[in-house]
Design a protein around this motif. Structure first.
Motif, PDB file in Angstrom:
ATOM      1  N   PHE A   1       2.306   8.651  -2.606  1.00 29.90           N
ATOM      2  CA  PHE A   1       1.812   7.749  -1.562  1.00 29.90           C
ATOM      3  C   PHE A   1       2.477   8.049  -0.217  1.00 29.90           C
ATOM      4  CE2 PHE A   1       1.146   4.893  -5.378  1.00 29.90           C
ATOM      5  CZ  PHE A   1      -0.231   5.071  -5.403  1.00 29.90           C
ATOM      6  N   TYR A   2       3.737   8.431  -0.260  1.00 22.59           N
ATOM      7  CA  TYR A   2       4.497   8.775   0.945  1.00 22.59           C
ATOM      8  C   TYR A   2       3.825   9.956   1.660  1.00 22.59           C
ATOM      9  CZ  TYR A   2       9.081   9.026   3.420  1.00 22.59           C
ATOM     10  OH  TYR A   2      10.112   9.001   4.342  1.00 22.59           O
ATOM     11  N   LEU A   3       3.566  11.024   0.903  1.00 23.77           N
ATOM     12  CA  LEU A   3       2.942  12.219   1.470  1.00 23.77           C
ATOM     13  C   LEU A   3       1.506  11.948   1.912  1.00 23.77           C
ATOM     14  CD1 LEU A   3       4.299  14.768  -1.137  1.00 23.77           C
ATOM     15  CD2 LEU A   3       4.719  14.909   1.325  1.00 23.77           C
ATOM     16  N   LEU A   4       0.766  11.190   1.091  1.00 29.31           N
ATOM     17  CA  LEU A   4      -0.618  10.882   1.447  1.00 29.31           C
ATOM     18  C   LEU A   4      -0.690  10.058   2.724  1.00 29.31           C
ATOM     19  CD1 LEU A   4      -3.610  11.065   0.654  1.00 29.31           C
ATOM     20  CD2 LEU A   4      -3.291   8.955  -0.682  1.00 29.31           C
ATOM     21  N   SER A   5       0.220   9.099   2.860  1.00 30.25           N
ATOM     22  CA  SER A   5       0.253   8.276   4.074  1.00 30.25           C
ATOM     23  C   SER A   5       0.538   9.132   5.297  1.00 30.25           C
ATOM     24  CB  SER A   5       1.314   7.185   3.933  1.00 30.25           C
ATOM     25  OG  SER A   5       1.371   6.387   5.094  1.00 30.25           O
ATOM     26  N   LEU A   6       1.530  10.018   5.183  1.00 27.00           N
ATOM     27  CA  LEU A   6       1.874  10.888   6.309  1.00 27.00           C
ATOM     28  C   LEU A   6       0.719  11.845   6.627  1.00 27.00           C
ATOM     29  CD1 LEU A   6       3.911  11.967   8.348  1.00 27.00           C
ATOM     30  CD2 LEU A   6       4.910  13.358   6.522  1.00 27.00           C
ATOM     31  N   LEU A   7       0.120  12.440   5.597  1.00 22.61           N
ATOM     32  CA  LEU A   7      -0.987  13.376   5.791  1.00 22.61           C
ATOM     33  C   LEU A   7      -2.165  12.694   6.492  1.00 22.61           C
ATOM     34  CD1 LEU A   7      -2.170  16.233   5.097  1.00 22.61           C
ATOM     35  CD2 LEU A   7      -3.051  15.195   3.003  1.00 22.61           C
ATOM     36  N   MET A   8      -2.528  11.498   6.010  1.00 23.07           N
ATOM     37  CA  MET A   8      -3.660  10.780   6.606  1.00 23.07           C
ATOM     38  C   MET A   8      -3.345  10.311   8.027  1.00 23.07           C
ATOM     39  SD  MET A   8      -6.343  10.734   4.659  1.00 23.07           S
ATOM     40  CE  MET A   8      -5.957  12.440   4.304  1.00 23.07           C
TER      41      MET A   8
ATOM     42  N   ILE B   1      -6.482   4.553   5.388  1.00 19.74           N
ATOM     43  CA  ILE B   1      -5.936   5.110   4.135  1.00 19.74           C
ATOM     44  C   ILE B   1      -4.428   5.308   4.259  1.00 19.74           C
ATOM     45  CG2 ILE B   1      -5.920   7.134   2.615  1.00 19.74           C
ATOM     46  CD1 ILE B   1      -8.912   7.459   3.268  1.00 19.74           C
ATOM     47  N   SER B   2      -3.978   5.741   5.429  1.00 15.10           N
ATOM     48  CA  SER B   2      -2.549   5.941   5.653  1.00 15.10           C
ATOM     49  C   SER B   2      -1.776   4.635   5.504  1.00 15.10           C
ATOM     50  CB  SER B   2      -2.326   6.531   7.050  1.00 15.10           C
ATOM     51  OG  SER B   2      -0.946   6.698   7.299  1.00 15.10           O
ATOM     52  N   ILE B   3      -2.311   3.560   6.076  1.00 10.35           N
ATOM     53  CA  ILE B   3      -1.640   2.254   5.986  1.00 10.35           C
ATOM     54  C   ILE B   3      -1.628   1.758   4.542  1.00 10.35           C
ATOM     55  CG2 ILE B   3      -1.759  -0.174   6.671  1.00 10.35           C
ATOM     56  CD1 ILE B   3      -2.955   0.802   9.341  1.00 10.35           C
ATOM     57  N   ILE B   4      -2.774   1.873   3.863  1.00 11.18           N
ATOM     58  CA  ILE B   4      -2.856   1.428   2.460  1.00 11.18           C
ATOM     59  C   ILE B   4      -1.877   2.224   1.594  1.00 11.18           C
ATOM     60  CG2 ILE B   4      -4.341   1.359   0.418  1.00 11.18           C
ATOM     61  CD1 ILE B   4      -6.695   0.808   2.350  1.00 11.18           C
ATOM     62  N   SER B   5      -1.808   3.533   1.815  1.00  8.37           N
ATOM     63  CA  SER B   5      -0.878   4.375   1.049  1.00  8.37           C
ATOM     64  C   SER B   5       0.571   3.969   1.305  1.00  8.37           C
ATOM     65  CB  SER B   5      -1.077   5.849   1.403  1.00  8.37           C
ATOM     66  OG  SER B   5      -2.367   6.272   1.059  1.00  8.37           O
ATOM     67  N   ALA B   6       0.867   3.601   2.553  1.00  3.43           N
ATOM     68  CA  ALA B   6       2.225   3.151   2.882  1.00  3.43           C
ATOM     69  C   ALA B   6       2.579   1.889   2.101  1.00  3.43           C
ATOM     70  CB  ALA B   6       2.343   2.902   4.381  1.00  3.43           C
ATOM     71  N   VAL B   7       1.626   0.954   2.028  1.00  2.12           N
ATOM     72  CA  VAL B   7       1.864  -0.289   1.278  1.00  2.12           C
ATOM     73  C   VAL B   7       2.058   0.018  -0.207  1.00  2.12           C
ATOM     74  CG1 VAL B   7       0.833  -2.490   0.572  1.00  2.12           C
ATOM     75  CG2 VAL B   7       0.628  -1.723   2.949  1.00  2.12           C
TER      76      VAL B   7
ATOM     77  N   ILE C   1       7.950  -5.208   3.666  1.00  2.00           N
ATOM     78  CA  ILE C   1       7.561  -5.462   2.272  1.00  2.00           C
ATOM     79  C   ILE C   1       8.768  -5.371   1.351  1.00  2.00           C
ATOM     80  CG2 ILE C   1       6.262  -4.521   0.319  1.00  2.00           C
ATOM     81  CD1 ILE C   1       4.105  -3.677   2.327  1.00  2.00           C
ATOM     82  N   ILE C   2       9.608  -4.350   1.571  1.00  2.00           N
ATOM     83  CA  ILE C   2      10.738  -4.136   0.653  1.00  2.00           C
ATOM     84  C   ILE C   2      11.808  -5.213   0.787  1.00  2.00           C
ATOM     85  CG2 ILE C   2      12.654  -2.552   0.132  1.00  2.00           C
ATOM     86  CD1 ILE C   2      10.587  -0.283   0.553  1.00  2.00           C
ATOM     87  N   PRO C   3      12.316  -5.523   1.994  1.00  2.00           N
ATOM     88  CA  PRO C   3      13.298  -6.616   2.063  1.00  2.00           C
ATOM     89  C   PRO C   3      12.738  -7.952   1.596  1.00  2.00           C
ATOM     90  CG  PRO C   3      12.723  -5.812   4.272  1.00  2.00           C
ATOM     91  CD  PRO C   3      12.175  -4.834   3.291  1.00  2.00           C
ATOM     92  N   LEU C   4      11.438  -8.206   1.868  1.00  2.00           N
ATOM     93  CA  LEU C   4      10.841  -9.465   1.396  1.00  2.00           C
ATOM     94  C   LEU C   4      10.741  -9.480  -0.125  1.00  2.00           C
ATOM     95  CD1 LEU C   4       8.003 -10.033   4.033  1.00  2.00           C
ATOM     96  CD2 LEU C   4      10.126 -11.334   3.779  1.00  2.00           C
ATOM     97  N   SER C   5      10.538  -8.316  -0.740  1.00  2.00           N
ATOM     98  CA  SER C   5      10.476  -8.238  -2.208  1.00  2.00           C
ATOM     99  C   SER C   5      11.821  -8.541  -2.850  1.00  2.00           C
ATOM    100  CB  SER C   5      10.012  -6.848  -2.645  1.00  2.00           C
ATOM    101  OG  SER C   5       8.711  -6.580  -2.200  1.00  2.00           O
ATOM    102  N   LEU C   6      12.898  -8.317  -2.093  1.00  2.00           N
ATOM    103  CA  LEU C   6      14.241  -8.553  -2.629  1.00  2.00           C
ATOM    104  C   LEU C   6      14.700  -9.992  -2.463  1.00  2.00           C
ATOM    105  CD1 LEU C   6      16.005  -5.313  -1.320  1.00  2.00           C
ATOM    106  CD2 LEU C   6      15.100  -5.731  -3.600  1.00  2.00           C
ATOM    107  N   VAL C   7      13.942 -10.776  -1.676  1.00  2.00           N
ATOM    108  CA  VAL C   7      14.316 -12.172  -1.439  1.00  2.00           C
ATOM    109  C   VAL C   7      14.241 -12.939  -2.755  1.00  2.00           C
ATOM    110  CG1 VAL C   7      13.662 -14.321  -0.305  1.00  2.00           C
ATOM    111  CG2 VAL C   7      13.588 -12.180   0.967  1.00  2.00           C
ATOM    112  N   GLY C   8      15.286 -13.687  -3.045  1.00  5.35           N
ATOM    113  CA  GLY C   8      15.323 -14.491  -4.259  1.00  5.35           C
ATOM    114  C   GLY C   8      15.766 -13.750  -5.496  1.00  5.35           C
TER     115      GLY C   8
END
Length: 711
Positions: free
Chosen positions: A166-173, A205-211, A255-262
């Protein structure tokens, strides 16, 4: 001029796919190892896709460490759930998926580099005509290098390789969208034609891949920084517009810091790989971790340059001073490398433009490694899979440097360089294949680890577990005792020794070791459960009950102590309580054969035959030919007047267990009830043949057939 066949993209793609497959062609039978057991084999979450349709329903398992990783790494866990749905616990399907992801990543690397040469800054590069060679060299080094084996062959580390996808696909797109936007803006001057939809789709697609990357593994946190670096180094445009393009990716970082909340526990434990199986080093300060990581990063670089002495479980020293010679020299080397990247960018970016690729590769390496190798302490300071994504930057820099230098060589020297490159790629493929042979067997894998890290108690324990699963109990005990010598309070080693003694019927020694395990870990649910089993064997049901209840208290999602507690209640005649516990065990473990069977028995005792039949049927779905279940089902059908169904079940019992007297006698009585004396006689004679002293059969036979014979 027409391209040579070897320079065609299709040939490059085929080379990447073929060499990638060859390097990992011996991995499809590699067993589940290490954290695979917790994440896949024993993880109830991935075994039901409904948890992914409605994630809140998985909150029943919130005390599992796997539940925490499920919440943070939803996408990675979803792929494991899909693999389980398709393959169950057949490892081949998991490995095929991992390999396809790895090859896809190599292809993404290839196309990303090709696209990079179309950006405004590299279109005027003197090596642009060699863009295909740069791309294929980097991709082949990536796909064949043995440093990648831990991220590909180790099933659980799919989360690492999939994040890279997803990292590479996001950057490529992103690059594709930005490049097209620039082309559209310059040529169409904002006339608003439909051509702008295509770059918009690439951008989406780049944004979706990033998520998706952010919800696969936390290393994706650096993606917006990498995209920003590429924007700065290779693309053009007005500053305001360039910043606007980056804003959605900066927002995605949340997304990542919010996922760590709680989440409970240190951040390093949460962004590490999994729970207790992957953690050994004691807590350390941020500075100690940073000093140690200076040395670790140099080790990573060495492994890329010279992939020798690879190890699943390194025994790595913790460094406490910046002025330790090893730490300080490592820091200087890393600082020099970063400085080289900055120097090439500042000195040559406008003259030898392809040096930007070398600088970008260096920056990529350090940026993508920063999440796991900076100041956030992760208990295992080094793991080879952590270099999977960062290695792309190294291979990019190597490929660009090789072509830049080769461009200046004479024709003959270029041929020698090409031959040397082919030899390197073939050698890497063979080394990777050889390394994967070590993974092919758990014993071989952990023996390899111990040869390289003899003082790791965890490795000794894992080798012991492998021996135990194989049935080599003496060897297993030896490893567990070594682990205890290295770590005297190692509760799991005492527990496994207890299991071996229990298997051998030495309940006193088993009890002693289970108690030791509980002493060092009072919340060890499995130890409580097994100690309860030993007490139950000894007839001490009250003590057994206490330990089953303790196991449930410390692990409410552990099905077995609920089942064992139900057995205690049945022994005491408390059938309703037993039924409650059996039902809980089945809810926690839907395919629990013994729980379904005994719940059917309990319902039969209560006269609730409909429910008894239901659970016997569930049990038969798990073991279709089990004679005990079919016999009891036949008894219920007989009691409820379903004579034909009862006969059918008893015949199935005899088919699988022909010497069992009970079903023959039951069939004899049922045939008599139906008036089929010929079949009844045959069954009763079979009973008397198996047991000439069977009183009931002899009486029934004499009463029915002897009197008829006399008449």
């Amino acid at each position: 001029m027409k391209k040579d066949l070897i320079h065609k993209p299709l040939i490059h793609v085929l080379l990447i796919i073929i060499l990638g497959f060859l390097a990992y062609s011996n991995t499809f039978e590699v067993p589940f190892v290490f954290d695979d057991t917790a994440v896949i084999v024993k993880n109830p979450i991935i075994k039901d896709l409904n948890y992914f349709i409605e994630p809140s329903s998985a909150s029943d398992f919130k005390k599992f460490f796997e539940y925490k990783t499920f919440r943070r790494r939803y996408v990675g866990y979803l792929t494991f759930a899909m693999s389980y749905k398709l393959n169950g616990l057949d490892v081949a399907g998991y490995h095929i998926a991992n390999l396809l992801i790895h090859i896809a990543n190599a292809l993404l690397v290839y196309f990303f580099i090709l696209l990079s040469f179309k950006t405004p800054c590299l279109r005027r590069s003197s090596i642009k005509e060699y863009s295909g060679q740069v791309a294929v060299i980097a991709a082949l080094l990536f796909v064949t290098h043995p440093i990648q084996t831990q991220a590909v062959t180790y099933i659980w580390q799919r989360v690492t390789s999939l994040t890279a996808t997803f990292y590479l696909l996001s950057l490529l797109m992103y690059v594709k969208a930005r490049f097209k936007y620039q082309t559209t803006e310059s040529s169409m001057k904002g006339t608003g034609t439909g051509l702008e939809l295509k770059p918009a789709l690439c951008y989406l697609i780049s944004i979706i891949s990033a998520v998706l990357a952010m919800k696969t593994k936390e290393i994706a946190f650096t993606l917006p920084i990498t995209i920003g670096l590429f924007e700065l180094m290779f693309l053009e445009g007005k500053l305001r517009r360039r910043v606007l393009y980056l804003i959605p990716f900066l927002v995605a970082m949340l997304i990542i810091p919010l996922s760590l909340v709680g989440m409970d526990g240190p951040v390093g434990d949460l962004i590490g790989d999994v729970g207790e199986a992957a953690q050994e080093t004691k807590d350390m300060s941020k500075l100690d971790y940073l000093f140690t990581e200076f040395r670790v990063i140099v080790t990573y670089i060495r492994l890329i340059i010279l992939p020798a002495n690879q190890n699943l479980d390194y025994d790595y020293s913790i460094y406490h001073s910046f002025f330790n010679s090893g730490v300080f020299l490592s820091f200087l080397l890393l600082l020099s490398t970063i400085s080289l990247g900055i120097y090439l960018w500042c000195r040559y970016r406008n003259t030898i433009t392809h040096t930007r690729l070398i600088s970008f590769g260096i920056f990529w390496f350090f940026v993508t490694l920063s999440v796991e190798s900076s100041i956030i302490p992760i208990r295992d300071v080094i793991n080879e899979h952590r270099i999977y994504l960062p290695s792309i930057g190294v291979f990019l820099a190597i490929a660009a440097t090789m072509i830049m230098k080769a461009e200046r060589l004479r024709v003959r020297a270029k041929s020698v360089a090409a031959a040397l490159l082919v030899l390197i790629v073939i050698s890497l493929t063979l080394v990777t294949y050889t390394r994967n042979m070590v993974w092919s067997d758990r014993i071989k894998l952990w023996e390899d680890v111990i040869n390289k890290s003899p003082n790791k108690y965890r490795s000794q324990f894992n080798l012991g577990s492998a021996y135990q699963d194989q049935g080599s109990l003496d060897k297993a005990m030896e490893q567990y005792r070594t682990a205890i010598r290295l770590k005297p309070d190692f509760a799991k080693a005492y527990f496994n020794l207890g299991i071996i003694y229990k298997t051998r019927g030495d309940n006193d020694e088993a009890m002693k070791h289970f108690k030791m395990a509980i002493t060092f870990n009072p919340e060890f649910a499995q130890a409580h459960n097994n100690l309860g089993n030993v007490y139950q064997v000894k007839g001490l049901n009250e003590k057994a009950k206490q330990h089953f209840q303790a196991a449930i208290k410390h692990d409410p999602y552990f099905a077995e102590p609920h089942y064992n507690l139900a057995t205690v209640y049945r022994t005491k005649g408390l059938i309703d309580k037993a039924i409650d516990e059996y039902n809980i065990a089945i809810r926690l473990k839907p395919d629990y054969f013994s729980a379904h069977y005994n719940l059917g028995n309990a319902y039969a005792v209560k006269g609730r035959f409909d429910k008894a039949v239901k659970h016997y049927r569930f049990a038969l779905n798990i073991r279709p030919d089990d004679p005990d279940v079919r016999n009891n089902l036949g008894v219920i059908y007989r009691a409820t007047g379903s004579i034909n169904k009862a006969i059918e079940e008893f015949l199935m019992v005899i088919k699988n267990k022909p010497d069992w007297i009970k079903p023959h006698f039951s069939l004899g009585r049922l045939y008599l009830k139906k008036g089929d004396k010929m079949r009844a006689r045959k069954e009763l004679e079979e009973v008397l043949k198996l047991d000439p002293l069977h009183g009931e059969a002899k009486k029934l036979y004499d009463l029915t057939f002897q009197s008829n014979d006399m008449n």
